[in-house]
Write a protein that holds these residues in place. Structure first.
Motif, PDB file in Angstrom:
ATOM      1  N   PHE A  17      -5.781 -12.928   4.548  1.00 58.69           N
ATOM      2  CA  PHE A  17      -6.645 -11.778   4.801  1.00 58.69           C
ATOM      3  C   PHE A  17      -5.854 -10.592   5.359  1.00 58.69           C
ATOM      4  O   PHE A  17      -6.168  -9.437   5.090  1.00 58.69           O
ATOM      5  CB  PHE A  17      -7.767 -12.153   5.760  1.00 58.69           C
ATOM      6  N   ALA A  18      -4.814 -10.884   6.139  1.00 53.07           N
ATOM      7  CA  ALA A  18      -4.024  -9.813   6.746  1.00 53.07           C
ATOM      8  C   ALA A  18      -3.352  -8.935   5.700  1.00 53.07           C
ATOM      9  O   ALA A  18      -3.165  -7.734   5.923  1.00 53.07           O
ATOM     10  CB  ALA A  18      -2.970 -10.417   7.679  1.00 53.07           C
ATOM     11  N   VAL A  19      -2.992  -9.508   4.566  1.00 55.64           N
ATOM     12  CA  VAL A  19      -2.383  -8.711   3.492  1.00 55.64           C
ATOM     13  C   VAL A  19      -3.308  -7.566   3.097  1.00 55.64           C
ATOM     14  O   VAL A  19      -2.873  -6.418   2.907  1.00 55.64           O
ATOM     15  CB  VAL A  19      -2.070  -9.596   2.264  1.00 55.64           C
ATOM     16  N   PHE A  20      -4.603  -7.842   3.014  1.00 56.15           N
ATOM     17  CA  PHE A  20      -5.563  -6.818   2.593  1.00 56.15           C
ATOM     18  C   PHE A  20      -5.799  -5.788   3.689  1.00 56.15           C
ATOM     19  O   PHE A  20      -5.946  -4.597   3.410  1.00 56.15           O
ATOM     20  CB  PHE A  20      -6.868  -7.482   2.165  1.00 56.15           C
ATOM     21  N   HIS A  21      -5.814  -6.222   4.937  1.00 59.33           N
ATOM     22  CA  HIS A  21      -5.929  -5.271   6.043  1.00 59.33           C
ATOM     23  C   HIS A  21      -4.707  -4.351   6.074  1.00 59.33           C
ATOM     24  O   HIS A  21      -4.831  -3.137   6.254  1.00 59.33           O
ATOM     25  CB  HIS A  21      -6.058  -6.012   7.380  1.00 59.33           C
ATOM     26  N   GLY A  22      -3.522  -4.934   5.899  1.00 63.76           N
ATOM     27  CA  GLY A  22      -2.306  -4.125   5.888  1.00 63.76           C
ATOM     28  C   GLY A  22      -2.265  -3.166   4.722  1.00 63.76           C
ATOM     29  O   GLY A  22      -1.836  -2.013   4.858  1.00 63.76           O
ATOM     30  N   TYR A  23      -2.722  -3.632   3.567  1.00 65.67           N
ATOM     31  CA  TYR A  23      -2.749  -2.758   2.384  1.00 65.67           C
ATOM     32  C   TYR A  23      -3.632  -1.541   2.648  1.00 65.67           C
ATOM     33  O   TYR A  23      -3.267  -0.418   2.290  1.00 65.67           O
ATOM     34  CB  TYR A  23      -3.284  -3.534   1.181  1.00 65.67           C
ATOM     35  N   ALA A  24      -4.787  -1.759   3.273  1.00 61.97           N
ATOM     36  CA  ALA A  24      -5.680  -0.633   3.579  1.00 61.97           C
ATOM     37  C   ALA A  24      -4.999   0.357   4.516  1.00 61.97           C
ATOM     38  O   ALA A  24      -5.101   1.574   4.338  1.00 61.97           O
ATOM     39  CB  ALA A  24      -6.979  -1.144   4.205  1.00 61.97           C
ATOM     40  N   HIS A  25      -4.274  -0.144   5.512  1.00 64.65           N
ATOM     41  CA  HIS A  25      -3.540   0.741   6.422  1.00 64.65           C
ATOM     42  C   HIS A  25      -2.514   1.569   5.655  1.00 64.65           C
ATOM     43  O   HIS A  25      -2.406   2.780   5.824  1.00 64.65           O
ATOM     44  CB  HIS A  25      -2.803  -0.065   7.496  1.00 64.65           C
ATOM     45  N   GLY A  26      -1.730   0.889   4.815  1.00 66.49           N
ATOM     46  CA  GLY A  26      -0.656   1.570   4.096  1.00 66.49           C
ATOM     47  C   GLY A  26      -1.149   2.520   3.034  1.00 66.49           C
ATOM     48  O   GLY A  26      -0.604   3.616   2.865  1.00 66.49           O
ATOM     49  N   ALA A  27      -2.205   2.134   2.320  1.00 64.38           N
ATOM     50  CA  ALA A  27      -2.699   2.953   1.216  1.00 64.38           C
ATOM     51  C   ALA A  27      -3.316   4.255   1.695  1.00 64.38           C
ATOM     52  O   ALA A  27      -3.398   5.227   0.931  1.00 64.38           O
ATOM     53  CB  ALA A  27      -3.723   2.164   0.396  1.00 64.38           C
ATOM     54  N   GLU A  28      -3.757   4.301   2.939  1.00 61.71           N
ATOM     55  CA  GLU A  28      -4.390   5.513   3.452  1.00 61.71           C
ATOM     56  C   GLU A  28      -3.389   6.544   3.948  1.00 61.71           C
ATOM     57  O   GLU A  28      -3.762   7.639   4.344  1.00 61.71           O
ATOM     58  CB  GLU A  28      -5.370   5.149   4.574  1.00 61.71           C
ATOM     59  N   LEU A  29      -2.105   6.204   3.899  1.00 67.29           N
ATOM     60  CA  LEU A  29      -1.067   7.153   4.293  1.00 67.29           C
ATOM     61  C   LEU A  29      -0.493   7.805   3.046  1.00 67.29           C
ATOM     62  O   LEU A  29      -0.046   7.107   2.128  1.00 67.29           O
ATOM     63  CB  LEU A  29       0.050   6.418   5.034  1.00 67.29           C
ATOM     64  N   GLY A  89       0.807  -1.213   0.000  1.00 66.97           N
ATOM     65  CA  GLY A  89       0.000   0.000   0.000  1.00 66.97           C
ATOM     66  C   GLY A  89       0.836   1.256   0.000  1.00 66.97           C
ATOM     67  O   GLY A  89       0.550   2.215  -0.716  1.00 66.97           O
ATOM     68  N   LEU A  90       1.883   1.262   0.819  1.00 67.52           N
ATOM     69  CA  LEU A  90       2.765   2.430   0.888  1.00 67.52           C
ATOM     70  C   LEU A  90       3.497   2.652  -0.430  1.00 67.52           C
ATOM     71  O   LEU A  90       3.791   3.792  -0.805  1.00 67.52           O
ATOM     72  CB  LEU A  90       3.780   2.247   2.021  1.00 67.52           C
ATOM     73  N   ALA A  91       3.788   1.563  -1.136  1.00 70.72           N
ATOM     74  CA  ALA A  91       4.486   1.667  -2.422  1.00 70.72           C
ATOM     75  C   ALA A  91       3.560   2.098  -3.550  1.00 70.72           C
ATOM     76  O   ALA A  91       4.017   2.367  -4.658  1.00 70.72           O
ATOM     77  CB  ALA A  91       5.138   0.324  -2.763  1.00 70.72           C
ATOM     78  N   GLY A  92       2.262   2.152  -3.253  1.00 70.18           N
ATOM     79  CA  GLY A  92       1.313   2.565  -4.284  1.00 70.18           C
ATOM     80  C   GLY A  92       0.977   1.485  -5.287  1.00 70.18           C
ATOM     81  O   GLY A  92       0.416   1.766  -6.347  1.00 70.18           O
TER      82      GLY A  92
END
Length: 203
Positions: free
Chosen positions: A131-143, A89-92
């Motif tokens: 499932f955790a990959v998607f939860h983490g992606y949501a956290h990262g993408a919102e930054l 997520g952080l990497a876009g």
């Protein structure tokens, strides 16, 4: 902490867990967050879908554990793969169906809690880790990736990793208590989480 206090804590956590599944609403739309340790700690608590999924993983882990080491396998798998998702997520990088998969995590893990499913360790870790990959992606993408210093980003990531583990541990406390004293309440809480996940999928 004496046994009576532990019992009250576990029972209170479980009742809150069940009530939240009935009243919750997602709290992480398209909005972005600031990069800081405190923002990271708070972020899992701003979306009921994240909060319930993480607590449910802890409850399920405790319900099926054969030893103390078993109890930590699922939470550690979740946190590890969540950090992988956050990096994406952080990497876009694009990850499809993030919100549906987060909703599906509530449905699946809620059902697993409700039926007190016992899977092989590798299968349980694969389920929660996926499932955790998607939860983490949501956290990262919102930054906002370009607006924060690396140190602030790392503090944010560390904050939500610590908060996630705390939610897992709260679920473990509740699940350990319910495993021996009120299994029916775990089933009710799991069913509530599963129904909430189903409602998100329908919506």
């Amino acid at each position: 902490m004496n046994r009576s206090a532990c019992s009250r804590l576990a029972l209170g956590a479980t009742l809150s867990f069940a009530a939240a599944s009935a009243l919750a609403h997602p709290g992480h739309d398209a909005a972005t967050v600031g990069a800081s340790l405190w923002a990271g700690v708070l972020h899992p608590f701003t979306g009921a879908d994240h909060l319930l999924a993480m607590a449910a993983v802890g409850v399920w882990s405790a319900l099926g554990a054969r030893s103390a080491a078993d109890t930590l396998r699922l939470p550690l798998a979740f946190v590890t793969l969540m950090l992988v998702g956050a990096a994406l997520g952080l990497a876009g990088l694009a990850l499809p169906a993030v919100e549906p998969m987060i909703a599906a995590s509530l449905l699946v893990v809620g059902v697993l809690v409700a039926i007190r499913a016992k899977l092989p360790a590798w299968a349980g870790m694969a389920v929660v880790g996926g499932f955790a990959v998607f939860h983490g992606y949501a956290h990262g993408a919102e930054l906002p990736g370009t607006a924060a210093a690396l140190s602030a980003v790392l503090a944010y990531v560390g904050g939500f990793a610590v908060a996630t583990m705390a939610l897992h541990l709260l679920g473990i406390v509740a699940g350990t208590y319910l495993r021996h004293r009120a299994g029916w309440l775990a089933r009710v809480a799991g069913a509530g989480v599963a129904l909430y996940g189903a409602s998100l999928l329908v919506a």
